[in-house]
Scaffold this motif. Structure first.
Motif, mmCIF file in Angstrom:
data_model
loop_
_atom_site.group_PDB
_atom_site.id
_atom_site.type_symbol
_atom_site.label_atom_id
_atom_site.label_comp_id
_atom_site.label_asym_id
_atom_site.label_seq_id
_atom_site.Cartn_x
_atom_site.Cartn_y
_atom_site.Cartn_z
ATOM 1 N N ALA A 90 1.142 -1.167 0.173
ATOM 2 C CA ALA A 90 0.169 0.250 0.337
ATOM 3 C C ALA A 90 0.898 1.015 0.173
ATOM 4 C CB ALA A 90 -1.007 -0.179 1.025
ATOM 5 N N ALA A 91 1.864 1.000 0.450
ATOM 6 C CA ALA A 91 2.674 2.320 0.362
ATOM 7 C C ALA A 91 3.162 2.787 -0.419
ATOM 8 C CB ALA A 91 3.933 2.154 1.633
ATOM 9 N N ALA A 92 3.330 1.352 -1.340
ATOM 10 C CA ALA A 92 4.602 2.267 -2.807
ATOM 11 C C ALA A 92 3.443 2.115 -4.036
ATOM 12 C CB ALA A 92 5.223 0.385 -2.640
ATOM 13 N N MET A 93 2.413 2.008 -3.253
ATOM 14 C CA MET A 93 0.864 2.243 -4.589
ATOM 15 C C MET A 93 1.641 4.245 -5.510
ATOM 16 S SD MET A 93 -2.263 1.679 -2.988
ATOM 17 C CE MET A 93 -3.327 2.279 -4.125
ATOM 18 N N THR A 94 1.923 3.986 -6.700
ATOM 19 C CA THR A 94 1.498 5.304 -7.668
ATOM 20 C C THR A 94 1.522 6.684 -7.245
ATOM 21 O OG1 THR A 94 1.503 4.119 -9.693
ATOM 22 C CG2 THR A 94 3.534 4.322 -8.686
ATOM 23 N N ASP A 132 -1.464 -12.140 18.247
ATOM 24 C CA ASP A 132 -0.070 -11.088 17.857
ATOM 25 C C ASP A 132 0.375 -10.412 18.152
ATOM 26 O OD1 ASP A 132 -1.169 -11.167 15.972
ATOM 27 O OD2 ASP A 132 -0.665 -12.532 14.273
ATOM 28 N N ASP A 133 1.609 -10.304 17.225
ATOM 29 C CA ASP A 133 1.766 -8.826 16.823
ATOM 30 C C ASP A 133 1.463 -7.699 15.664
ATOM 31 O OD1 ASP A 133 3.246 -10.273 15.006
ATOM 32 O OD2 ASP A 133 5.131 -9.418 15.180
ATOM 33 N N THR A 134 -0.010 -8.301 16.009
ATOM 34 C CA THR A 134 -0.734 -6.908 14.736
ATOM 35 C C THR A 134 -0.526 -6.083 15.099
ATOM 36 O OG1 THR A 134 -1.762 -9.517 13.620
ATOM 37 C CG2 THR A 134 -2.676 -6.870 14.091
ATOM 38 N N GLN A 135 -0.357 -5.116 16.286
ATOM 39 C CA GLN A 135 -0.623 -4.119 16.790
ATOM 40 C C GLN A 135 0.545 -3.690 17.006
ATOM 41 O OE1 GLN A 135 -3.364 -1.828 17.761
ATOM 42 N NE2 GLN A 135 -4.679 -3.166 16.679
ATOM 43 N N ASP A 136 1.192 -4.179 17.033
ATOM 44 C CA ASP A 136 2.690 -3.802 16.378
ATOM 45 C C ASP A 136 3.193 -3.420 15.397
ATOM 46 O OD1 ASP A 136 3.415 -4.307 19.337
ATOM 47 O OD2 ASP A 136 4.306 -6.673 19.102
ATOM 48 N N VAL A 137 2.592 -4.103 14.566
ATOM 49 C CA VAL A 137 3.015 -4.589 12.786
ATOM 50 C C VAL A 137 2.242 -2.760 12.687
ATOM 51 C CG1 VAL A 137 2.626 -5.220 10.414
ATOM 52 C CG2 VAL A 137 3.176 -6.812 12.104
ATOM 53 N N ILE A 138 0.784 -2.442 13.155
ATOM 54 C CA ILE A 138 0.502 -1.593 12.055
ATOM 55 C C ILE A 138 0.768 0.294 13.041
ATOM 56 C CG2 ILE A 138 -1.520 0.211 12.522
ATOM 57 C CD1 ILE A 138 -3.431 -2.802 13.053
ATOM 58 N N PRO A 184 3.717 5.368 11.150
ATOM 59 C CA PRO A 184 3.429 6.412 10.986
ATOM 60 C C PRO A 184 4.893 7.207 9.393
ATOM 61 C CG PRO A 184 5.667 5.279 12.652
ATOM 62 C CD PRO A 184 4.241 4.340 12.329
ATOM 63 N N ARG A 185 5.090 6.149 8.737
ATOM 64 C CA ARG A 185 5.309 5.396 7.134
ATOM 65 C C ARG A 185 4.099 6.394 6.115
ATOM 66 N NH1 ARG A 185 8.610 -0.454 7.495
ATOM 67 N NH2 ARG A 185 8.906 -0.124 9.338
ATOM 68 N N PHE A 186 3.173 6.603 6.285
ATOM 69 C CA PHE A 186 2.236 7.117 6.062
ATOM 70 C C PHE A 186 2.203 8.666 6.142
ATOM 71 C CE2 PHE A 186 1.721 2.237 5.166
ATOM 72 C CZ PHE A 186 0.832 2.180 3.854
ATOM 73 N N PRO A 187 1.661 9.655 5.661
ATOM 74 C CA PRO A 187 1.043 10.460 5.861
ATOM 75 C C PRO A 187 0.081 10.466 6.980
ATOM 76 C CG PRO A 187 0.641 10.435 3.687
ATOM 77 C CD PRO A 187 1.230 9.209 3.972
ATOM 78 N N ASP A 188 0.685 11.714 7.573
ATOM 79 C CA ASP A 188 -0.694 11.738 8.716
ATOM 80 C C ASP A 188 -1.585 11.415 8.660
ATOM 81 O OD1 ASP A 188 -0.615 12.341 11.979
ATOM 82 O OD2 ASP A 188 -1.855 14.388 11.090
ATOM 83 N N GLY A 189 -2.785 10.419 9.607
ATOM 84 C CA GLY A 189 -4.094 10.471 9.222
ATOM 85 C C GLY A 189 -4.466 9.590 8.176
ATOM 86 N N VAL A 190 -3.675 8.766 7.181
ATOM 87 C CA VAL A 190 -3.972 7.470 6.880
ATOM 88 C C VAL A 190 -4.306 6.371 7.469
ATOM 89 C CG1 VAL A 190 -2.699 6.802 4.648
ATOM 90 C CG2 VAL A 190 -2.955 8.920 4.928
ATOM 91 N N VAL A 191 -3.603 6.006 8.072
ATOM 92 C CA VAL A 191 -3.541 4.880 9.044
ATOM 93 C C VAL A 191 -4.772 5.342 10.089
ATOM 94 C CG1 VAL A 191 -3.529 2.935 9.865
ATOM 95 C CG2 VAL A 191 -1.430 4.019 7.833
ATOM 96 N N VAL A 192 -5.961 4.081 9.398
ATOM 97 C CA VAL A 192 -6.929 3.988 10.895
ATOM 98 C C VAL A 192 -6.562 2.749 11.205
ATOM 99 C CG1 VAL A 192 -9.325 4.931 11.888
ATOM 100 C CG2 VAL A 192 -8.113 6.227 9.668
ATOM 101 N N ASN A 193 -6.949 2.863 12.835
ATOM 102 C CA ASN A 193 -6.093 1.539 13.662
ATOM 103 C C ASN A 193 -7.497 1.427 14.726
ATOM 104 O OD1 ASN A 193 -5.307 -1.066 14.894
ATOM 105 N ND2 ASN A 193 -3.971 0.512 16.232
ATOM 106 N N ARG A 194 -8.728 0.438 13.777
ATOM 107 C CA ARG A 194 -9.671 0.002 14.635
ATOM 108 C C ARG A 194 -9.477 -1.477 14.926
ATOM 109 N NH1 ARG A 194 -13.301 -0.334 17.184
ATOM 110 N NH2 ARG A 194 -15.669 -0.153 16.742
#
Length: 339
Positions: free
Chosen positions: A46-50, A65-71, A76-86
């Protein structure tokens, strides 16, 4: 674009020169459960999408598992506000996760919701390929590569007499590069918010199995549902599989075996709700579904372990048929008009 201020405050950026972005706000809704390595690969893609999505809603179905750690690592590797963790407190299955993901996406101002399991990767130019089709249709499926890089077989269309999706043609796409269908998959369904408003959110009561096929069928009563000849995803999770020519059969979990039979009752209730239920044909379709699952046990899994789950699911479906309080998912309130 939606009049939702949350969407209006988040402009897109980073488009390739000469590329027109899809009209409207695109939100990817990912559902994940205890597959952090696959989720990591998906977020990397998703981060590599043109052409980036406007938001990425990740519905964590109470992973242990460590899903929350991955999220947390990817946010922070996406622009601010892009990733929404539910993160959900309980596992609601794929159906519950996609229902919640769609709800959150619309709350964020999505014009388009791209529904996606965690076991795929997005090809970099996916939204550029989708853009012309988004100007013509409101429910779109793109093609997928299989794990080994070969085209993944998907060619399903509901036979309404039987109430089951069947392969519909040897030659899938018309001369314009698309095929009209009335079935779907949450492994890549792209749906416009206007359609979601009319048919409601995905039904979480399915838990898993049949939820996506029925959701696309409901959408097909409102608009054309299409399968386009554009590769936009690649599957990443390996499964035991047998190629039968007209279709592929994968292995399945005990939970899936139970729900594939139990949820036939939900399929039937929706068909009846819209005046499309032929009880004789649907009963035959249910028997054929059971037989197909037995073939899956023998041919793919080399045994009959799982027969009990199939039978129990079929039996429990009778309770759904008998539930006089059952109602379909309601339509949603219209969005605030664009200003």
């Amino acid at each position: 674009m939606s009049g939702n201020p949350a969407a209006a405050s988040f402009p897109r950026a980073g488009y390739p020169v000469g590329v027109n972005p899809p009209a409207g706000t695109v939100v990817i809704a990912i559902v994940t459960f205890n597959r952090s390595a696959l989720l990591d690969d998906l977020l990397r893609s998703a981060a590599a999408m043109t052409t980036p999505a406007d938001r990425i809603v990740i519905v964590d179905n109470a992973s242990t598992d460590d899903t929350q750690d991955v999220i947390a690592q990817w946010t922070p590797r996406f622009p601010d506000g892009v990733v929404v963790n539910r993160r959900l407190e309980t596992n609601t299955g794929g159906a519950g996760g996609f229902s919640e993901g769609t709800r959150v996406a619309l709350e964020l101002g999505a014009d388009w919701v791209w529904l996606m399991d965690d076991d795929v990767e997005i090809l970099p130019d996916a939204l550029e390929l989708f853009a012309p089709w988004m100007a013509r249709f409101q429910v779109i499926h793109g093609r997928r590569y299989d794990v080994d890089g070969t085209p993944f077989y998907w060619q399903a269309k509901f036979n309404e007499f039987l109430g089951v999706p069947l392969p519909y043609s040897v030659k899938t796409f018309n001369t314009e590069g698309y095929a009209v269908t009335n079935s779907g998959t949450f492994e890549g369904m792209l749906i416009h918010a206007d359609v979601v408003e009319r048919i409601g959110l995905p039904d979480p009561r399915f838990f898993i199995s049949w939820d996506d096929a029925v959701y696309a069928w409901l959408a097909s009563l409102e608009t054309e549902v299409v399968y386009v000849d554009e590769f936009v995803l690649q599957k990443k999770r390996e499964q035991r599989q047998v190629n039968l020519g007209v279709r592929h059969l994968n292995d399945s979990s005990p939970l899936a075996k139970y729900h594939v039979m139990r949820n036939r009752a939900y399929v039937g209730r929706y068909f009846a709700e819209h005046g499309r239920l032929n009880r004789v044909g649907f009963g035959l379709g249910t028997g054929l579904t059971y037989a197909k699952e037995v073939v899956r046990l023998v041919v793919v899994e080399h045994g009959l372990k799982g027969l009990g789950e199939l039978t129990r699911g079929w039996r429990d479906g009778r309770k759904i048929w008998a539930d006089r309080s059952w109602e379909p998912m309601p339509a949603l309130a219209p969005r605030t008009p664009s200003e």
